[in-house]
Motif scaffolding. Structure first.
Motif, PDB file in Angstrom:
ATOM      1  N   UNK A 225      82.248  65.810  11.513  1.00 43.95           N
ATOM      2  CA  UNK A 225      81.367  64.685  11.208  1.00 43.95           C
ATOM      3  C   UNK A 225      80.322  64.482  12.303  1.00 43.95           C
ATOM      4  N   UNK A 226      80.736  64.606  13.552  1.00 45.09           N
ATOM      5  CA  UNK A 226      79.809  64.400  14.664  1.00 45.09           C
ATOM      6  C   UNK A 226      78.958  65.630  14.960  1.00 45.09           C
ATOM      7  N   UNK A 227      79.500  66.817  14.723  1.00 43.11           N
ATOM      8  CA  UNK A 227      78.821  68.021  15.178  1.00 43.11           C
ATOM      9  C   UNK A 227      77.953  68.731  14.170  1.00 43.11           C
ATOM     10  N   UNK A 228      78.288  68.647  12.874  1.00 43.79           N
ATOM     11  CA  UNK A 228      77.593  69.469  11.881  1.00 43.79           C
ATOM     12  C   UNK A 228      76.330  68.815  11.313  1.00 43.79           C
ATOM     13  N   UNK A 229      76.386  67.592  10.763  1.00 43.10           N
ATOM     14  CA  UNK A 229      75.194  67.037  10.109  1.00 43.10           C
ATOM     15  C   UNK A 229      73.997  66.849  11.023  1.00 43.10           C
ATOM     16  N   UNK A 230      74.227  66.713  12.315  1.00 48.46           N
ATOM     17  CA  UNK A 230      73.116  66.505  13.243  1.00 48.46           C
ATOM     18  C   UNK A 230      72.137  67.676  13.211  1.00 48.46           C
ATOM     19  N   UNK A 231      72.584  68.822  12.718  1.00 51.62           N
ATOM     20  CA  UNK A 231      71.718  69.992  12.666  1.00 51.62           C
ATOM     21  C   UNK A 231      70.549  69.860  11.714  1.00 51.62           C
ATOM     22  N   UNK A 232      70.603  68.901  10.786  1.00 52.80           N
ATOM     23  CA  UNK A 232      69.511  68.750   9.815  1.00 52.80           C
ATOM     24  C   UNK A 232      68.434  67.780  10.277  1.00 52.80           C
ATOM     25  N   UNK A 233      68.614  67.138  11.414  1.00 51.18           N
ATOM     26  CA  UNK A 233      67.619  66.155  11.856  1.00 51.18           C
ATOM     27  C   UNK A 233      66.251  66.789  12.063  1.00 51.18           C
ATOM     28  N   UNK A 234      66.237  67.952  12.708  1.00 49.45           N
ATOM     29  CA  UNK A 234      64.958  68.619  12.957  1.00 49.45           C
ATOM     30  C   UNK A 234      64.294  69.034  11.652  1.00 49.45           C
ATOM     31  N   UNK A 235      65.087  69.440  10.667  1.00 48.63           N
ATOM     32  CA  UNK A 235      64.523  69.836   9.376  1.00 48.63           C
ATOM     33  C   UNK A 235      63.924  68.628   8.673  1.00 48.63           C
ATOM     34  N   UNK A 236      64.633  67.508   8.692  1.00 50.30           N
ATOM     35  CA  UNK A 236      64.099  66.289   8.078  1.00 50.30           C
ATOM     36  C   UNK A 236      62.785  65.879   8.735  1.00 50.30           C
ATOM     37  N   UNK A 237      62.754  65.942  10.053  1.00 50.37           N
ATOM     38  CA  UNK A 237      61.536  65.567  10.773  1.00 50.37           C
ATOM     39  C   UNK A 237      60.391  66.512  10.427  1.00 50.37           C
ATOM     40  N   UNK A 238      60.689  67.808  10.297  1.00 56.16           N
ATOM     41  CA  UNK A 238      59.649  68.782   9.971  1.00 56.16           C
ATOM     42  C   UNK A 238      59.082  68.540   8.573  1.00 56.16           C
ATOM     43  N   UNK A 239      59.961  68.277   7.604  1.00 56.78           N
ATOM     44  CA  UNK A 239      59.497  68.006   6.243  1.00 56.78           C
ATOM     45  C   UNK A 239      58.656  66.735   6.217  1.00 56.78           C
ATOM     46  N   UNK A 240      59.113  65.714   6.925  1.00 58.99           N
ATOM     47  CA  UNK A 240      58.374  64.455   6.971  1.00 58.99           C
ATOM     48  C   UNK A 240      56.981  64.658   7.543  1.00 58.99           C
ATOM     49  N   UNK A 241      56.878  65.377   8.652  1.00 58.82           N
ATOM     50  CA  UNK A 241      55.581  65.591   9.285  1.00 58.82           C
ATOM     51  C   UNK A 241      54.667  66.478   8.444  1.00 58.82           C
TER      52      UNK A 241
ATOM     53  N   UNK B 155      80.307  67.697  20.440  1.00 55.58           N
ATOM     54  CA  UNK B 155      79.014  67.848  21.104  1.00 55.58           C
ATOM     55  C   UNK B 155      78.663  69.315  21.314  1.00 55.58           C
ATOM     56  N   UNK B 156      79.663  70.123  21.609  1.00 56.76           N
ATOM     57  CA  UNK B 156      79.418  71.562  21.753  1.00 56.76           C
ATOM     58  C   UNK B 156      78.952  72.149  20.419  1.00 56.76           C
ATOM     59  N   UNK B 157      79.600  71.742  19.338  1.00 57.39           N
ATOM     60  CA  UNK B 157      79.203  72.225  18.013  1.00 57.39           C
ATOM     61  C   UNK B 157      77.793  71.763  17.667  1.00 57.39           C
ATOM     62  N   UNK B 158      77.458  70.538  18.067  1.00 60.10           N
ATOM     63  CA  UNK B 158      76.134  69.998  17.745  1.00 60.10           C
ATOM     64  C   UNK B 158      75.007  70.771  18.423  1.00 60.10           C
ATOM     65  N   UNK B 159      75.321  71.507  19.480  1.00 59.82           N
ATOM     66  CA  UNK B 159      74.307  72.330  20.140  1.00 59.82           C
ATOM     67  C   UNK B 159      73.910  73.505  19.256  1.00 59.82           C
ATOM     68  N   UNK B 160      74.883  74.087  18.570  1.00 56.54           N
ATOM     69  CA  UNK B 160      74.629  75.264  17.743  1.00 56.54           C
ATOM     70  C   UNK B 160      74.302  74.905  16.295  1.00 56.54           C
ATOM     71  N   UNK B 161      74.605  73.688  15.886  1.00 61.60           N
ATOM     72  CA  UNK B 161      74.372  73.285  14.504  1.00 61.60           C
ATOM     73  C   UNK B 161      72.905  73.381  14.085  1.00 61.60           C
ATOM     74  N   UNK B 162      71.932  72.924  14.892  1.00 54.69           N
ATOM     75  CA  UNK B 162      70.531  73.064  14.469  1.00 54.69           C
ATOM     76  C   UNK B 162      70.108  74.505  14.240  1.00 54.69           C
TER      77      UNK B 162
END
Length: 267
Positions: A186-202, A133-140
């Motif tokens: 697995x839990x901390x790194x890929x979550x960083x791309x969610x915002x990018x996916x949402x931005x491309x979609x929008x 979870x700590x890594x997921x904060x910096x991943x985005x």
């Protein structure tokens, strides 16, 4: 307990019922997404470019004539018309559906995997999740910086490779330290791309349709929960390695689908 008893009695003992449930869920998901997208096609009146590619002053004007003229200019420059099913919103939707089916089939069983295979205590597993979870904060932030350097589509593909590799490690590497480190990544790194996916979609969706496309996330959550039935069957009948192998295959296909965004250039 009631849910588990029902699952074991009526579902897991009859694979045909399991296949039927999964097929119905997938058909429902794709039907909802298709309706959302076809509505967008009618509203956009054939606009072939992303909202991001239009100058801000033009984007804010909402003038159909200006948009039509801009589209004609792009066509004259050789802009390729994409089929409705091969546009970024649908590509991202395909990829996300495949991904959540894979991850949903095994995510609920990962704590059981660590407890049974490595006899890891709940306290230790909680500490591992906390690190993730700590890594997921910096991943985005890291993914955002990487996307500016190599592109958004390339970043999504590169970072998401962590997921199938993680499932393969879970399946074939019987080492507690390696499995725990993989779980953190697995839990901390890929979550960083969610915002990018949402931005491309929008960027590629008409402004008035963005709320409907956001509703696809609700469908994804339903698919995540439903695919746990598939994971339960695989774990019970064939063991954890088989379940992780199937999940890795689904996520790999998801990444290949997502990689087709690279053909759009500067997405």
């Amino acid at each position: 307990m009631v849910y588990r008893s029902f699952l074991q009695t009526y579902i897991l003992k009859d694979p045909e019922k399991l296949v039927g449930i999964m097929s119905f869920g997938l058909a429902l998901c794709f039907s909802i997404v298709l309706l959302l997208f076809l509505n967008d096609v009618a509203e956009e009146k054939g606009v072939l470019v992303s909202q991001r590619s239009i100058e801000p002053a033009l984007r804010e004007s909402h003038d159909e004539k200006v948009t039509s003229d801009l589209t004609s200019d792009l066509k004259s420059e050789g802009e390729e018309r994409r089929a409705w099913y091969f546009r970024p919103p649908m590509i991202i939707t395909y990829a996300v559906l495949l991904r959540v089916i894979a991850k949903g089939s095994v995510m609920r069983f990962l704590p059981v995997y660590f407890a049974q295979v490595f006899e890891m205590s709940p306290t230790t597993l909680t500490f591992v999740v906390l690190i993730a979870q700590v890594i997921s904060v910096f991943s985005p932030m890291a993914c955002n910086a990487l996307s500016r350097a190599i592109g958004r589509a390339q970043t999504m593909v590169l970072v998401r490779i962590v997921e199938p590799l993680s499932f393969l490690i879970f399946a074939v590497v019987p080492d507690e330290i390696a499995a725990a480190a993989t779980y953190v990544a697995f839990l901390g790194v890929p979550v960083g791309t969610r915002a990018i996916e949402k931005a491309v979609l929008m960027d590629y969706v008409a402004p008035k349709s963005r709320a409907r496309w956001s509703a696809v996330e609700t469908v994804n959550r339903g698919t995540w929960a439903g695919s746990a039935a598939l994971g339960s069957y695989l774990v019970t009948s064939h063991g954890f390695p088989c379940a992780f192998g199937v999940a890795s295959g689904f996520v790999s296909v998801s990444i290949m689908v997502l990689a087709s965004l690279i053909s759009f250039g500067n997405v």
